[in-house]
Design an enzyme around this catalytic site. Sequence first.
Site, PDB file in Angstrom:
ATOM      1  N   THR A  12     -44.541  12.988 -26.115  1.00 35.00           N
ATOM      2  CA  THR A  12     -43.838  12.048 -25.393  1.00 35.00           C
ATOM      3  C   THR A  12     -44.722  10.745 -25.234  1.00 35.00           C
ATOM      4  OG1 THR A  12     -42.728  11.560 -23.289  1.00 35.00           O
ATOM      5  CG2 THR A  12     -44.352  13.177 -23.279  1.00 35.00           C
ATOM      6  N   ASP A  13     -43.903   9.429 -24.812  1.00 29.44           N
ATOM      7  CA  ASP A  13     -44.692   8.324 -24.440  1.00 29.44           C
ATOM      8  C   ASP A  13     -44.981   8.319 -23.057  1.00 29.44           C
ATOM      9  OD1 ASP A  13     -42.195   8.207 -23.438  1.00 29.44           O
ATOM     10  OD2 ASP A  13     -41.739   6.347 -24.258  1.00 29.44           O
ATOM     11  N   GLU A  14     -44.431   9.520 -22.308  1.00 30.80           N
ATOM     12  CA  GLU A  14     -44.832   9.305 -20.849  1.00 30.80           C
ATOM     13  C   GLU A  14     -46.261   9.949 -20.789  1.00 30.80           C
ATOM     14  OE1 GLU A  14     -42.080  11.773 -18.424  1.00 30.80           O
ATOM     15  OE2 GLU A  14     -40.288  11.104 -19.588  1.00 30.80           O
ATOM     16  N   TYR A  52     -44.875  17.266 -15.476  1.00 33.87           N
ATOM     17  CA  TYR A  52     -44.264  17.119 -17.013  1.00 33.87           C
ATOM     18  C   TYR A  52     -45.300  16.521 -17.688  1.00 33.87           C
ATOM     19  CZ  TYR A  52     -41.839  15.856 -21.155  1.00 33.87           C
ATOM     20  OH  TYR A  52     -41.484  15.663 -22.443  1.00 33.87           O
ATOM     21  N   LYS A  69     -47.932  17.609 -20.737  1.00 28.50           N
ATOM     22  CA  LYS A  69     -47.717  16.947 -22.214  1.00 28.50           C
ATOM     23  C   LYS A  69     -49.133  16.503 -22.637  1.00 28.50           C
ATOM     24  CE  LYS A  69     -44.699  17.504 -24.611  1.00 28.50           C
ATOM     25  NZ  LYS A  69     -44.437  18.304 -25.541  1.00 28.50           N
TER      26      LYS A  69
HETATM   27  P1  NAD Z   1     -35.065  20.938 -24.208  1.00 27.76           P
HETATM   28  O1  NAD Z   1     -35.555  21.289 -22.909  1.00 27.76           O
HETATM   29  O2  NAD Z   1     -33.795  20.321 -24.651  1.00 27.76           O
HETATM   30  O3  NAD Z   1     -35.491  22.089 -25.213  1.00 27.76           O
HETATM   31  C1  NAD Z   1     -36.629  22.710 -25.114  1.00 27.76           C
HETATM   32  C2  NAD Z   1     -36.306  24.176 -25.979  1.00 27.76           C
HETATM   33  O4  NAD Z   1     -37.725  24.898 -25.762  1.00 27.76           O
HETATM   34  C3  NAD Z   1     -35.414  25.132 -25.590  1.00 27.76           C
HETATM   35  O5  NAD Z   1     -34.682  25.285 -26.531  1.00 27.76           O
HETATM   36  C4  NAD Z   1     -36.049  26.254 -24.748  1.00 27.76           C
HETATM   37  O6  NAD Z   1     -35.363  27.274 -24.968  1.00 27.76           O
HETATM   38  C5  NAD Z   1     -37.438  26.092 -25.646  1.00 27.76           C
HETATM   39  N1  NAD Z   1     -38.687  26.757 -24.797  1.00 27.76           N
HETATM   40  C6  NAD Z   1     -38.991  26.462 -23.618  1.00 27.76           C
HETATM   41  N2  NAD Z   1     -39.906  27.185 -23.177  1.00 27.76           N
HETATM   42  C7  NAD Z   1     -40.277  28.103 -24.410  1.00 27.76           C
HETATM   43  C8  NAD Z   1     -41.272  28.948 -24.427  1.00 27.76           C
HETATM   44  N3  NAD Z   1     -42.250  29.455 -23.686  1.00 27.76           N
HETATM   45  N4  NAD Z   1     -41.153  29.903 -25.803  1.00 27.76           N
HETATM   46  C9  NAD Z   1     -40.305  29.145 -26.674  1.00 27.76           C
HETATM   47  N5  NAD Z   1     -39.211  28.394 -26.544  1.00 27.76           N
HETATM   48  C10 NAD Z   1     -39.323  27.839 -25.215  1.00 27.76           C
HETATM   49  O7  NAD Z   1     -36.446  19.665 -24.605  1.00 27.76           O
HETATM   50  P2  NAD Z   1     -36.015  18.457 -25.598  1.00 27.76           P
HETATM   51  O8  NAD Z   1     -35.597  17.494 -24.568  1.00 27.76           O
HETATM   52  O9  NAD Z   1     -35.427  18.873 -26.824  1.00 27.76           O
HETATM   53  O10 NAD Z   1     -37.458  18.188 -25.875  1.00 27.76           O
HETATM   54  C11 NAD Z   1     -38.039  18.778 -26.980  1.00 27.76           C
HETATM   55  C12 NAD Z   1     -39.542  18.384 -27.229  1.00 27.76           C
HETATM   56  O11 NAD Z   1     -39.471  16.768 -27.417  1.00 27.76           O
HETATM   57  C13 NAD Z   1     -40.592  18.530 -25.953  1.00 27.76           C
HETATM   58  O12 NAD Z   1     -41.795  18.759 -26.489  1.00 27.76           O
HETATM   59  C14 NAD Z   1     -40.622  17.113 -25.135  1.00 27.76           C
HETATM   60  O13 NAD Z   1     -41.797  17.003 -24.482  1.00 27.76           O
HETATM   61  C15 NAD Z   1     -40.439  16.229 -26.359  1.00 27.76           C
HETATM   62  N6  NAD Z   1     -39.785  14.894 -26.188  1.00 27.76           N
HETATM   63  C16 NAD Z   1     -38.723  14.713 -25.608  1.00 27.76           C
HETATM   64  C17 NAD Z   1     -38.170  13.607 -25.608  1.00 27.76           C
HETATM   65  C18 NAD Z   1     -36.733  13.250 -24.822  1.00 27.76           C
HETATM   66  O14 NAD Z   1     -36.338  12.099 -24.751  1.00 27.76           O
HETATM   67  N7  NAD Z   1     -35.893  14.396 -24.308  1.00 27.76           N
HETATM   68  C19 NAD Z   1     -38.714  12.474 -25.818  1.00 27.76           C
HETATM   69  C20 NAD Z   1     -40.038  12.466 -26.322  1.00 27.76           C
HETATM   70  C21 NAD Z   1     -40.547  13.863 -26.657  1.00 27.76           C
HETATM   71  O1  TDX Z   2     -29.225  11.466 -12.516  1.00 29.36           O
HETATM   72  C1  TDX Z   2     -30.065  10.683 -12.801  1.00 29.36           C
HETATM   73  N1  TDX Z   2     -30.061   9.293 -12.610  1.00 29.36           N
HETATM   74  C2  TDX Z   2     -30.891   8.413 -12.865  1.00 29.36           C
HETATM   75  O2  TDX Z   2     -31.127   7.124 -12.594  1.00 29.36           O
HETATM   76  C3  TDX Z   2     -31.213  11.261 -13.848  1.00 29.36           C
HETATM   77  C4  TDX Z   2     -30.957  12.757 -14.382  1.00 29.36           C
HETATM   78  C5  TDX Z   2     -32.039  10.344 -14.164  1.00 29.36           C
HETATM   79  N2  TDX Z   2     -32.005   9.043 -13.716  1.00 29.36           N
HETATM   80  C6  TDX Z   2     -33.163   8.137 -14.368  1.00 29.36           C
HETATM   81  C7  TDX Z   2     -34.668   8.659 -14.167  1.00 29.36           C
HETATM   82  C8  TDX Z   2     -35.113   7.980 -15.429  1.00 29.36           C
HETATM   83  O3  TDX Z   2     -35.538   6.500 -15.061  1.00 29.36           O
HETATM   84  O4  TDX Z   2     -32.804   7.746 -15.612  1.00 29.36           O
HETATM   85  C9  TDX Z   2     -34.175   7.739 -16.424  1.00 29.36           C
HETATM   86  C10 TDX Z   2     -34.137   8.933 -17.411  1.00 29.36           C
HETATM   87  O5  TDX Z   2     -34.156  10.028 -16.768  1.00 29.36           O
HETATM   88  P1  TDX Z   2     -34.217  11.343 -17.504  1.00 29.36           P
HETATM   89  O6  TDX Z   2     -33.234  11.501 -18.419  1.00 29.36           O
HETATM   90  O7  TDX Z   2     -34.564  12.314 -16.663  1.00 29.36           O
HETATM   91  O8  TDX Z   2     -35.771  11.306 -18.434  1.00 29.36           O
HETATM   92  P2  TDX Z   2     -37.094  10.875 -18.257  1.00 29.36           P
HETATM   93  O9  TDX Z   2     -37.592  11.326 -17.065  1.00 29.36           O
HETATM   94  O10 TDX Z   2     -37.224   9.166 -18.708  1.00 29.36           O
HETATM   95  O11 TDX Z   2     -37.854  11.689 -19.508  1.00 29.36           O
HETATM   96  C11 TDX Z   2     -37.179  11.832 -20.733  1.00 29.36           C
HETATM   97  O12 TDX Z   2     -37.940  11.135 -21.855  1.00 29.36           O
HETATM   98  C12 TDX Z   2     -39.155  11.399 -22.148  1.00 29.36           C
HETATM   99  C13 TDX Z   2     -37.260  13.224 -21.396  1.00 29.36           C
HETATM  100  O13 TDX Z   2     -36.633  14.016 -20.302  1.00 29.36           O
HETATM  101  C14 TDX Z   2     -38.542  13.968 -21.525  1.00 29.36           C
HETATM  102  O14 TDX Z   2     -38.735  15.204 -21.978  1.00 29.36           O
HETATM  103  C15 TDX Z   2     -39.330  12.936 -22.528  1.00 29.36           C
HETATM  104  O15 TDX Z   2     -40.487  13.224 -22.682  1.00 29.36           O
END
Ligand code: NAD
Ligand code: TDX
Length: 329
Positions: A121-123, A148, A152
């Site tokens: 992630t970019d975080e 988190y 990462k």
């Molecule tokens: P998510 O929480 O929707 O899904 C995570 C999945 O991993 C689930 O299916 C869960 O059951 C599985 N999992 C969790 N712990 C596990 C374990 N110990 N063993 C096996 N499986 C396990 O997450 P997401 O939003 O789809 O993110 C997926 C990946 O992408 C992560 O590595 C996250 O850091 C990265 N990422 C997410 C975002 C975003 O915007 N959501 C952005 C950049 C990177």
């Molecule tokens: O109810 C809400 N109200 C609100 O204002 C929630 C749930 C979030 N927020 C804000 C917090 C953040 O500034 O919205 C923005 C996005 O929040 P999230 O969806 O929780 O994402 P963020 O914390 O930015 O992280 C996401 O992007 C990077 C993913 O969850 C991570 O897995 C990924 O690495």
Amino acid sequence: MNIIVTGGAGFIGSNFVHHVYRERPDWHITVLDALTYAGNSKNLEGLDPERVTFVHGDITEAELVDSLVKDHDAVIHYAAESHNDNSLSNPRPFLDTNLIGTFTILEAVRKHGKRLHHVSTDEVYGDLELDDPARFTEKTPYNPSSPYSATKAGSDHLVRAWTRSFGVQATISNCSNNYGPYQHVEKFIPRQITEVLEGRQPKLYGKGENVRDWIHTEDHSSAVLTILEKGKIGETYLIGADGEKDNKTVIEMILTAMGKDASDYEHVADRPGHDMRYAIDSTKLRNELGWQPAYTDFDAGLKATIQWYTDNTDWWQPQKAETEAKYAK
Ligand code: NAD
Ligand code: TDX
């Protein structure tokens, strides 16, 4: 190719499985997923079991991971605890899955000499000021803010160390905020859409000035596939689609698209340590590997996502009450 997708029943992992299933019909995919609260086997419904095998298991189980890795060509590692708010209330599972889980996969790919792509992630770079002209690049120093993002960041460092010290054949990508179908209702965009669908107001943290760099999950998938096939071993690629928007604007867009007044939302307590702004410069990926995003019309992508949640209430309703109870606590 015979690949393992860890976390393939989650949001981004399952979208990647569907993407590869469509784009590479001769590949076999094994999904390894623990089905935590965030995993959902419904995300993989309708896929031919001859081409996609589901293994219910934990990435921290060394014997299981080893036995699977031995018989595959590559691991695309998505599995993680992914939600910042959860990492503030209960950090422990983040250390177990994001650090020990990644370590377990690294040991298996090291032993069997297999290819690894690590999804991050970019975080890991911390945050930028609102008026900073800079964006994150592959050279930006690590500076994570939350449990988190710290785990990462740690997982990225482990992958680099295993590449340099043990010659593991790995690449890393750091992507910005994804949106699209199958995203858990705890996350910002689906939470607000489903609040409106249930007749409640969206919840904006603080003043809502925080900026996220939105990318459609299909563009994330095409970027990861590009890196898997063309990326240089040992390299990191940032993935982004120039989608910067502040949270207040996104909530107003959701309300307007759903036929509500744009001001019909509530301000709630801010997230502790809330990162102000993320912004990705993906020049390296575009210039060196020729990748381009295709879903850059955010308004159209958001409307399609609203439609998906409207059409798939059976998918999200079972998670919704539990998620809101967690937030209320
Ligand atoms: P998510 O929480 O929707 O899904 C995570 C999945 O991993 C689930 O299916 C869960 O059951 C599985 N999992 C969790 N712990 C596990 C374990 N110990 N063993 C096996 N499986 C396990 O997450 P997401 O939003 O789809 O993110 C997926 C990946 O992408 C992560 O590595 C996250 O850091 C990265 N990422 C997410 C975002 C975003 O915007 N959501 C952005 C950049 C990177
Ligand atoms: O109810 C809400 N109200 C609100 O204002 C929630 C749930 C979030 N927020 C804000 C917090 C953040 O500034 O919205 C923005 C996005 O929040 P999230 O969806 O929780 O994402 P963020 O914390 O930015 O992280 C996401 O992007 C990077 C993913 O969850 C991570 O897995 C990924 O690495």
